[in-house]
Design a protein around this motif. Structure first.
Motif, PDB file in Angstrom:
ATOM      1  N   ALA A  32      36.680  42.589  53.136  1.00  0.00           N
ATOM      2  CA  ALA A  32      36.411  43.923  53.683  1.00  0.00           C
ATOM      3  C   ALA A  32      36.778  45.000  52.670  1.00  0.00           C
ATOM      4  CB  ALA A  32      37.182  44.120  54.988  1.00  0.00           C
ATOM      5  N   ARG A  33      37.882  44.816  51.964  1.00  0.00           N
ATOM      6  CA  ARG A  33      38.246  45.807  50.928  1.00  0.00           C
ATOM      7  C   ARG A  33      37.130  45.925  49.890  1.00  0.00           C
ATOM      8  NH1 ARG A  33      44.655  44.539  49.536  1.00  0.00           N
ATOM      9  NH2 ARG A  33      45.514  45.521  51.402  1.00  0.00           N
ATOM     10  N   ALA A  34      36.592  44.768  49.467  1.00  0.00           N
ATOM     11  CA  ALA A  34      35.528  44.783  48.447  1.00  0.00           C
ATOM     12  C   ALA A  34      34.263  45.435  49.003  1.00  0.00           C
ATOM     13  CB  ALA A  34      35.234  43.357  47.975  1.00  0.00           C
ATOM     14  N   MET A  35      33.923  45.118  50.248  1.00  0.00           N
ATOM     15  CA  MET A  35      32.717  45.714  50.854  1.00  0.00           C
ATOM     16  C   MET A  35      32.889  47.216  51.028  1.00  0.00           C
ATOM     17  SD  MET A  35      31.726  42.867  53.730  1.00  0.00           S
ATOM     18  CE  MET A  35      31.044  41.263  53.288  1.00  0.00           C
ATOM     19  N   LEU A  36      34.074  47.654  51.468  1.00  0.00           N
ATOM     20  CA  LEU A  36      34.312  49.090  51.658  1.00  0.00           C
ATOM     21  C   LEU A  36      34.275  49.821  50.325  1.00  0.00           C
ATOM     22  CD1 LEU A  36      37.151  48.850  54.342  1.00  0.00           C
ATOM     23  CD2 LEU A  36      34.819  49.720  54.698  1.00  0.00           C
ATOM     24  N   ALA A  37      34.808  49.187  49.275  1.00  0.00           N
ATOM     25  CA  ALA A  37      34.791  49.820  47.952  1.00  0.00           C
ATOM     26  C   ALA A  37      33.359  49.984  47.445  1.00  0.00           C
ATOM     27  CB  ALA A  37      35.613  48.976  46.964  1.00  0.00           C
ATOM     28  N   ALA A  38      32.499  49.003  47.748  1.00  0.00           N
ATOM     29  CA  ALA A  38      31.096  49.092  47.305  1.00  0.00           C
ATOM     30  C   ALA A  38      30.319  50.096  48.150  1.00  0.00           C
ATOM     31  CB  ALA A  38      30.446  47.715  47.383  1.00  0.00           C
ATOM     32  N   GLY A  39      30.748  50.310  49.396  1.00  0.00           N
ATOM     33  CA  GLY A  39      30.139  51.325  50.251  1.00  0.00           C
ATOM     34  C   GLY A  39      28.726  51.018  50.698  1.00  0.00           C
ATOM     35  N   GLN A  40      28.350  49.744  50.705  1.00  0.00           N
ATOM     36  CA  GLN A  40      26.979  49.387  51.085  1.00  0.00           C
ATOM     37  C   GLN A  40      26.927  48.522  52.336  1.00  0.00           C
ATOM     38  OE1 GLN A  40      25.756  47.668  47.343  1.00  0.00           O
ATOM     39  NE2 GLN A  40      24.940  49.618  46.637  1.00  0.00           N
ATOM     40  N   GLY A  41      27.996  48.549  53.131  1.00  0.00           N
ATOM     41  CA  GLY A  41      28.037  47.728  54.342  1.00  0.00           C
ATOM     42  C   GLY A  41      28.179  46.257  53.991  1.00  0.00           C
ATOM     43  N   GLY A  42      27.815  45.396  54.943  1.00  0.00           N
ATOM     44  CA  GLY A  42      27.924  43.960  54.693  1.00  0.00           C
ATOM     45  C   GLY A  42      27.953  43.200  56.002  1.00  0.00           C
ATOM     46  N   ALA A  43      28.047  41.901  55.880  1.00  0.00           N
ATOM     47  CA  ALA A  43      28.129  41.047  57.074  1.00  0.00           C
ATOM     48  C   ALA A  43      29.122  39.919  56.807  1.00  0.00           C
ATOM     49  CB  ALA A  43      26.756  40.470  57.424  1.00  0.00           C
ATOM     50  N   ILE A  44      29.989  39.695  57.771  1.00  0.00           N
ATOM     51  CA  ILE A  44      30.969  38.610  57.692  1.00  0.00           C
ATOM     52  C   ILE A  44      30.718  37.674  58.872  1.00  0.00           C
ATOM     53  CG2 ILE A  44      33.427  37.998  57.796  1.00  0.00           C
ATOM     54  CD1 ILE A  44      34.047  40.789  56.611  1.00  0.00           C
ATOM     55  N   VAL A  45      30.681  36.379  58.605  1.00  0.00           N
ATOM     56  CA  VAL A  45      30.586  35.384  59.681  1.00  0.00           C
ATOM     57  C   VAL A  45      31.777  34.437  59.554  1.00  0.00           C
ATOM     58  CG1 VAL A  45      29.283  33.450  60.651  1.00  0.00           C
ATOM     59  CG2 VAL A  45      28.075  35.512  59.884  1.00  0.00           C
ATOM     60  N   ASN A  46      32.557  34.349  60.618  1.00  0.00           N
ATOM     61  CA  ASN A  46      33.630  33.363  60.669  1.00  0.00           C
ATOM     62  C   ASN A  46      33.130  32.124  61.402  1.00  0.00           C
ATOM     63  OD1 ASN A  46      35.363  35.216  59.426  1.00  0.00           O
ATOM     64  ND2 ASN A  46      35.879  36.136  61.407  1.00  0.00           N
ATOM     65  N   VAL A  47      33.680  30.969  61.041  1.00  0.00           N
ATOM     66  CA  VAL A  47      33.254  29.732  61.697  1.00  0.00           C
ATOM     67  C   VAL A  47      34.378  29.240  62.599  1.00  0.00           C
ATOM     68  CG1 VAL A  47      32.448  27.373  61.389  1.00  0.00           C
ATOM     69  CG2 VAL A  47      31.649  29.179  59.848  1.00  0.00           C
ATOM     70  N   GLY A  48      34.129  29.344  63.898  1.00  0.00           N
ATOM     71  CA  GLY A  48      35.052  28.826  64.898  1.00  0.00           C
ATOM     72  C   GLY A  48      34.631  27.440  65.305  1.00  0.00           C
ATOM     73  N   SER A  49      34.523  27.227  66.619  1.00  0.00           N
ATOM     74  CA  SER A  49      34.225  25.894  67.138  1.00  0.00           C
ATOM     75  C   SER A  49      34.045  26.032  68.649  1.00  0.00           C
ATOM     76  CB  SER A  49      35.411  24.963  66.844  1.00  0.00           C
ATOM     77  OG  SER A  49      35.333  23.778  67.604  1.00  0.00           O
TER      78      SER A  49
END
Ligand SMILES: NC(=O)c1ccc[n+]([C@@H]2O[C@H](COP(=O)([O-])OP(=O)(O)OC[C@H]3O[C@@H](n4cnc5c(N)ncnc54)[C@H](OP(=O)(O)O)[C@@H]3O)[C@@H](O)[C@H]2O)c1
Length: 256
Positions: free
Chosen positions: A127-144
C-alpha cells in the motif's frame, strides 16, 4: 482475458500451486510479474517459463513473515518494473493439524506468522508503494473456506484465515478513497501440493467420505481456476468491487 499490458503484478507464494498459476495468468494477460517465495530454484524455473512464453518476470526470495524480507520484496518490484499495480498475498502454510491441548505454542506462532502477520506486512508495504505512485491499485488476499469454517485440529490454520476477513475489510475501507481496491479470494479444495499434504494429515477416509462429498461439483478445483478469480478481481472488470469475498469452492460452503 484482460489487457494488463504495462501493468506490474506481485505474487507471493508463487513457487507452487495457486500462486504459480496466478503468476502465469498475469503474464498471459500481458502484465510484468514479480514472483516471491522462499524457494529460489522454483522461482527461477517459473521466471524462465514465463520468459520462454514471451512474458516478463523477476524473482525475489522472500519469507513473508519477516518484515525486512517483505520490505526488500516491495523495493525489488518497484526497482525492477517501476511500480506495483496488482498485489496477490497468497503465500501460506497449512501447519500441523493438532488438538488445541497438544498444539505447540511455536506452531501457533509459525502459522499465524506466515498466514496472517505475513499478509499484514505485505499489505502495509504494498500500500505504501501504491500510494507513493498515486495511480491506485488492486490487492487480493488469499483466504480459504476456512475463513468461514473451522475443523477439529485446524485451530491455527482456521484462525489465520478467519483473520484475513477483518484485515481485508478494514484495509479496503481505508484505501478505497485512494483508488486501491482490496478483496479476498477463499478457495475450497484445490489440487496443489498443500492439498495433498492436508489429505495425508487428515487421512484418505476422512477426505473421501467426509470432505469430498460436500463439494457439490464433486471434484477438487484446479489452481488455474482459482487464478482466474484472483486475476478477475485485479482487472478493470472488477473496477467497482472492493472489500468483498469471492469463494471459488465448487459449492463446498453451500450446505452443511
Ligand atoms: N490447496 C487448497 O486446497 C487451498 C484451499 C484453500 C486455501 N488455500 C490457500 O491458497 C494459498 C496457496 O496454497 P497452495 O494450495 O497453492 O499451496 P502450496 O502449493 O503449498 O503453495 C504455498 C506457497 O506459499 C509459499 N510460502 C509458504 N510459506 C511462505 C513464507 N513464509 N514466505 C513466502 N512464501 C511462503 C510456498 O513457497 P515456499 O515454500 O517456496 O516459500 C508456496 O509457493 C495458501 O494461502 C492456502 O492457504 C489453499
Amino acid at each position: 482475458m484482460s489487457n494488463m499490458q504495462d501493468k506490474v503484478a506481485l505474487v507471493t507464494g508463487a513457487s507452487s500451486g495457486i500462486g504459480r498459476a496466478t503468476a502465469e495468468l498475469f503474464a498471459t494477460n500481458g502484465a510484468k510479474v514479480v514472483v516471491a517465495a522462499r524457494r529460489g530454484d522454483e522461482l527461477d524455473a517459473l521466471v524462465a517459463a514465463i520468459e520462454a512464453a514471451g512474458g516478463q518476470a523477476s524473482a525475489v526470495q522472500t519469507d513473508v513473515s519477516k518484515s525486512e524480507d517483505v520490505q526488500a520484496m516491495v523495493q525489488h518490484a518497484v526497482g525492477t518494473f517501476g511500480r506495483i499495480d496488482y498485489a496477490v498475498n497468497n503465500a501460506g502454510i497449512e501447519g500441523v493439524f493438532s488438538a488445541i491441548t497438544e498444539l505447540p505454542d511455536e506452531e501457533w506462532d509459525r502459522v499465524l506468522g506466515i498466514n496472517l502477520r505475513g499478509v499484514f506486512l505485505c499489505m502495509k508495504h504494498q500500500a505504501r508503494a501504491m500510494l507513493a505512485a498515486g495511480q491506485g491499485g488492486a490487492i487480493v488476499n488469499v483466504g480459504s473456506v476456512n475463513s468461514f469454517l473451522g475443523f477439529p485440529t485446524g485451530s491455527a490454520y482456521c484462525t489465520s484465515k478467519h483473520g484475513l476477513i477483518g484485515l481485508t475489510t478494514s484495509v479496503s475501507a481505508e484505501l478505497a478513497v485512494q483508488g486501491i481496491r482490496v478483496n479476498l479470494v477463499c478457495p475450497g479444495i484445490v489440487d496443489t501440493p498443500m492439498h495433498h499434504r492436508a489429505r495425508n494429515l487428515l487421512g484418505d477416509e476422512i477426505y473421501d467420505q467426509g470432505v469430498l462429498p460436500s463439494v457439490h461439483l464433486r471434484r477438487a478445483g484446479r489452481p488455474e481456476e482459482i487464478a482466474q478469480a484472483i486475476v478477475f478481481l485485479c482487472s478493470d472488470a472488477a473496477s467497482y468491487i472492493t472489500g468483498t469475498t469471492l469463494t471459488p469452492d465448487g459449492g463446498l460452503t453451500l450446505t452443511v
